[in-house]
Design an enzyme around this catalytic site. Structure first.
Site, PDB file in Angstrom:
ATOM      1  N   TRP A  34       0.841  -1.211   0.000  1.00 23.96           N
ATOM      2  CA  TRP A  34       0.000   0.000   0.000  1.00 23.96           C
ATOM      3  C   TRP A  34       0.871   1.254   0.000  1.00 23.96           C
ATOM      4  CZ3 TRP A  34      -1.792   3.160   4.597  1.00 23.96           C
ATOM      5  CH2 TRP A  34      -0.910   3.050   5.688  1.00 23.96           C
ATOM      6  N   ASP A  35       2.172   1.071   0.267  1.00 24.40           N
ATOM      7  CA  ASP A  35       3.123   2.173   0.271  1.00 24.40           C
ATOM      8  C   ASP A  35       3.004   3.015  -1.003  1.00 24.40           C
ATOM      9  OD1 ASP A  35       3.890   0.073   1.967  1.00 24.40           O
ATOM     10  OD2 ASP A  35       5.988   0.643   1.959  1.00 24.40           O
ATOM     11  N   GLU A  39       0.963  -2.067  12.974  1.00 24.06           N
ATOM     12  CA  GLU A  39       1.070  -3.528  13.002  1.00 24.06           C
ATOM     13  C   GLU A  39       1.379  -4.058  14.399  1.00 24.06           C
ATOM     14  OE1 GLU A  39       3.950  -4.282   9.929  1.00 24.06           O
ATOM     15  OE2 GLU A  39       2.401  -4.298   8.381  1.00 24.06           O
ATOM     16  N   LYS A  76       3.344   1.469  16.203  1.00 22.97           N
ATOM     17  CA  LYS A  76       4.472   1.367  15.263  1.00 22.97           C
ATOM     18  C   LYS A  76       4.509   2.562  14.311  1.00 22.97           C
ATOM     19  CE  LYS A  76       6.316  -1.802  11.777  1.00 22.97           C
ATOM     20  NZ  LYS A  76       6.007  -2.897  10.856  1.00 22.97           N
TER      21      LYS A  76
HETATM   22  C1  BGC Z   1       4.861  -1.292   7.556  1.00 20.32           C
HETATM   23  C2  BGC Z   1       3.796  -1.365   6.482  1.00 20.32           C
HETATM   24  C3  BGC Z   1       4.477  -1.282   5.136  1.00 20.32           C
HETATM   25  C4  BGC Z   1       5.566  -2.339   4.999  1.00 20.32           C
HETATM   26  C5  BGC Z   1       6.358  -2.168   3.727  1.00 20.32           C
HETATM   27  C6  BGC Z   1       5.886  -2.402   7.339  1.00 20.32           C
HETATM   28  O1  BGC Z   1       6.887  -2.310   8.302  1.00 20.32           O
HETATM   29  O2  BGC Z   1       4.290  -1.460   8.830  1.00 20.32           O
HETATM   30  O3  BGC Z   1       2.872  -0.315   6.612  1.00 20.32           O
HETATM   31  O4  BGC Z   1       3.533  -1.442   4.121  1.00 20.32           O
HETATM   32  O5  BGC Z   1       6.474  -2.213   6.074  1.00 20.32           O
HETATM   33  O6  BGC Z   1       6.993  -0.923   3.695  1.00 20.32           O
END
Ligand code: BGC
Length: 768
Positions: free
Chosen positions: A357-358, A488, A600
């Site tokens: 989703w980034d 997360e 986080k």
């Molecule tokens: C983040 C996610 C992100 C992923 C990839 C994870 O550490 O919590 O939001 O999509 O990294 O960058």
């Protein structure tokens, strides 16, 4: 946090060789051109710690998922962009002894990433065990002008001896991925060939049969004169090399020019792949290093013209922003809508190079403002083309009627990762994909996108939300159970405020788009209504959900609650936590993290950022002041959103602190994991933090808005934005704002709530 790189406005400089930092530097000094990428590994042999990494965009392997206890609905594979043929290799032997910086004395070592011109330079003196000292200087780049070409100029001079220098340029396809789930090798040899001064290796991946071909050629000069030395050729499994033995005297300069073309069957027919690659490498060799270099400087000059940011009076911040922009420009160029942006770009294996989703949540704004419209449109088309897979993905989970659940991690539209609770339950990504459509149309004004592609995706996502909620009779509201929000550090929670909010926002936006099409393009609307089977009952149901959704909040504190149970947690602030516990993800058990109130990355605040127009400034302030002190920012994506919101509520000090953290995350190795690769998607967040945070850039109702503020640490700054055919340069100091329209297109804009028009090639000056 390690700060070993020198500060400089345009260059990243490492002085002195410290093997402990080598893998970090290999990430930071990476090169790429959107079609391939290369970590800053040494050309010559190296026995110290190193993560070898050459990547070809879009060439991946579906590695069987590794989970303890398989359950229905788990993704079948974890995709990986493959570490592919090592094309940079040049081994050096001096009078029988191999040059290996892990085994000899190294003096005057420098590694420089020249960001303005787009090349990597490394220089050092090495004193071998046999006492012989040589001086080496290597320059290499991946061509921005020729998608398949990488080139190296490697120069060696004997310092204290006359003797024999053996030079072995090679291609090695016998490569492993460090993050392979079952320690398996993913490449099979197809063809190879070698003759003096050239050779190639063609490989294919297991399972998906991606073919890649690398073709190398080289020239050698001695004191500027081209040599025709005899060459020994060699080959073994997936490997070819040439060896030249050159007698030389003290202070002679031997230079190897290595030209390599790397191609894949994604762009060329397998039957002609070898010939095409051979030809491309020949064209590069014929052009020569100097011409290729001039092309490179020109291509980078164009990139910087649209995207440079200048910060006066703060070299630390200046270097960092250019580093972020440099990495973004070399990761994605928007020429191919089948490509996307992996969280580590081409700088490491972690996260498999897959799309998260980034892209929509963090990367899109950078490309919207610094590249032509087609570049960001291609990011959207990537998802449009994967809609069928998103529908299949939702069907596998029991959703019906064209509901679409886009994957959290993907290469081709299928979900592909090793995790369930964290990654899979992050269904909020569906909302970011819808928001991406809104963002693109709002910024570019390209409303034709909605009828052509946008509505299909929006309806699929809206159907998913409408089926994913359920009506709680107890609450007399719709609820959404068992999700993971952007934070997360909580899994499987009920009523994550952000997810509930982005879900109803999607429903509202989809209804708005339907109404827009009905009013403005009824023909297209009728086609879509039939194709997608949109009924008035369905829209009524969506409206009912919009009006009756449950959003957890704490009325006493005046804040939205991250999820139903958030206030049951012991409430502790990060500042009261002994720093020996940080980072939590390395020091605490997962169980302890999940039970804690620590966050986080932006979660409620992510929603307040996306949907800022819905909330007044006091609401933003209260939520920011509640959540930020509980946030450990252990996702690289966290500080950027906090910079923007801190700027919005006027907390410039906090904005600056968060800004440095996002901007120098890799250069200063904040999260102690840059050795795995750079945090490329968060670099786009850095750009956003700057331009939307300090610059206050927004687009609302077809008007560009700026609300610049300036941290005390800076004398001034300037940034460029492309907006609907114009290119603006915004210069800010503590008492002045100059906006220079560098195109002939008139622009309407608002600064500190006052409207202005800037005619073509004019400058607007505002005193603050
Ligand atoms: C983040 C996610 C992100 C992923 C990839 C994870 O550490 O919590 O939001 O999509 O990294 O960058």
């Amino acid at each position: 946090m390690k700060q070993y790189l020198k500060l400089d406005e345009w260059n990243i400089i490492e002085e002195g060789f410290n093997p402990e930092n080598n893998e970090i530097s290999e990430s930071i000094f990476s090169l790429g051109n959107g079609f391939m990428g290369q970590r800053a590994n040494f050309e010559e042999e190296y026995s110290g710690n190193s993560l070898q990494g050459s990547y070809i965009a879009g060439v991946y392997f579906p590695d069987k998922t590794r989970v303890g206890w398989w359950k229905n609905g788990y993704p079948e594979y974890f995709a990986k962009v493959l570490n592919s043929t090592n094309w940079i290799g040049i081994n050096i032997v001096i009078d029988g002894e191999s040059l290996n910086l892990g085994e000899c004395e190294v003096k005057n070592f420098t590694r420089i990433l020249h960001m303005k011109e787009g090349y990597l330079e490394r220089a050092f003196n090495a004193i071998l065990k046999n006492g012989k000292e040589i001086r080496v200087n290597s320059k290499r780049f991946i061509s921005m002008a020729r998608n398949e070409i990488g080139t190296i100029k490697y120069s060696i001079s004997p310092i204290n001896f006359d003797g024999c220098i053996e030079i072995t340029p090679y291609l090695d396809g016998d490569i492993i991925n460090k993050d392979s789930n079952y320690d398996e090798k993913f490449w099979l040899e197809v063809l190879k060939g070698v003759k003096p001064y050239e050779g190639y290796v063609m490989l294919k991946t297991k399972k998906l049969d991606f073919n890649i071909c690398s073709y190398m050629r080289f020239d050698i000069t001695k004191n500027g004169e081209k040599l025709n030395t005899s060459i020994d050729t060699f080959q073994k499994d997936k490997y070819i090399s040439n060896t030249a033995k050159i007698d030389c005297c003290k202070n002679d300069e031997i230079v190897v020019y290595k030209y390599v073309a790397n191609t894949s069957s994604r762009y060329y027919d397998i039957d002609t792949l070898r010939e095409v690659t051979e030809d491309l490498s020949l064209q590069a060799q014929n052009a020569g290093f100097q011409t290729l270099f001039e092309e490179q400087v020109k291509a980078w000059d164009e990139k910087w013209t649209h995207s440079d940011i200048i910060i006066k009076g703060d070299v630390e911040a200046q270097q960092a922003i250019r580093f972020n922009i440099f990495q973004l420009n070399q990761t994605y160029t928007g020429q191919d809508e089948r490509l996307n942006i992996g969280p580590k770009g081409f700088t490491g294996e972690k996260y498999g190079g897959s799309t998260y989703w980034d892209t929509e949540a963090y990367c899109l704004p950078f490309y919207l403002s610094t590249a032509e419209e087609k570049v960001s449109k291609n990011l959207l088309l990537y998802r449009y083309k994967q809609l069928d897979k998103a529908i299949e993905n939702a069907e596998k989970l029991g959703f019906t009627n064209g509901s679409a659940l886009y994957p959290m991690v993907t290469m081709n539209g299928e979900e592909c990762h090793n995790e369930w609770e964290i990654t899979f339950e992050e269904i909020h990504r569906n909302g970011a994909i819808a928001y991406g459509i809104y963002n693109y149309v709002n910024y570019t004004g390209d409303k034709s996108y909605l009828g052509e592609y946008g509505l299909d995706v929006l309806v699929g996502i809206s159907r998913f939300w409408a089926q994913r909620v359920n009506f709680s009779t107890g609450k007399n509201k719709y609820v959404m159970l068992g999700v993971t929000g952007p934070n997360e550090y909580e899994n499987n929670v009920n009523n994550n405020w952000y997810t509930n909010t982005i879900a109803t926002w999607t429903l509202e936006y989809t209804i708005d788009v339907i109404n827009y099409l009905k009013e403005n393009d009824i023909k297209r609307f009728n086609e879509l209504e039939n194709k997608l089977n949109i009924s008035p009952e369905e829209l009524e149901n969506w409206q009912h959900i919009i009006e009756n959704m449950y959003y957890p909040e704490d009325k006493n504190l005046g804040v939205f609650l991250q999820q139903d149970g958030y206030m049951d947690k012991e409430q502790v602030l990060v500042k009261d936590l002994d720093s020996k516990h940080l980072p939590l993800n390395q020091k605490w058990s997962w169980d302890r993290i999940l039970r804690s109130c620590f966050i986080k990355q932006a979660d409620v605040l992510q929603g307040l950022y996306f949907l800022e127009d819905r909330y007044n400034i006091d609401t933003v302030k209260r939520n920011f002041e509640f959540y930020e002190p509980r946030t450990v920012h252990e996702s690289s994506l966290s500080p950027c959103i906090h910079t923007i919101l801190a700027s919005k509520i006027g907390n410039v000090e906090k904005a600056y602190e968060m800004y440095l953290r996002t901007a120098r995350l890799d250069l200063d190795n904040y999260n102690n994991d840059t050795c795995d690769g750079c945090h490329t998607t968060s670099m786009a967040g850095t750009w956003m933090a700057f331009v939307q945070g300090f610059g206050g850039l927004r687009v609302k109702n077809d008007k560009l808005i700026l609300n610049p503020l300036i941290p005390d640490q800076w004398e001034g700054y300037s940034f460029k934005v492309m907006y609907r055919g114009s290119l603006l340069k915004v210069d800010v100091t503590s008492n002045n704002i100059d906006i220079n329209n560098e195109t002939d297109k008139e622009v309407l804009l608002s600064i500190y709530d006052k409207n202005y028009t800037i005619k073509g090639y004019e400058t607007l000056n505002i005193r603050r």
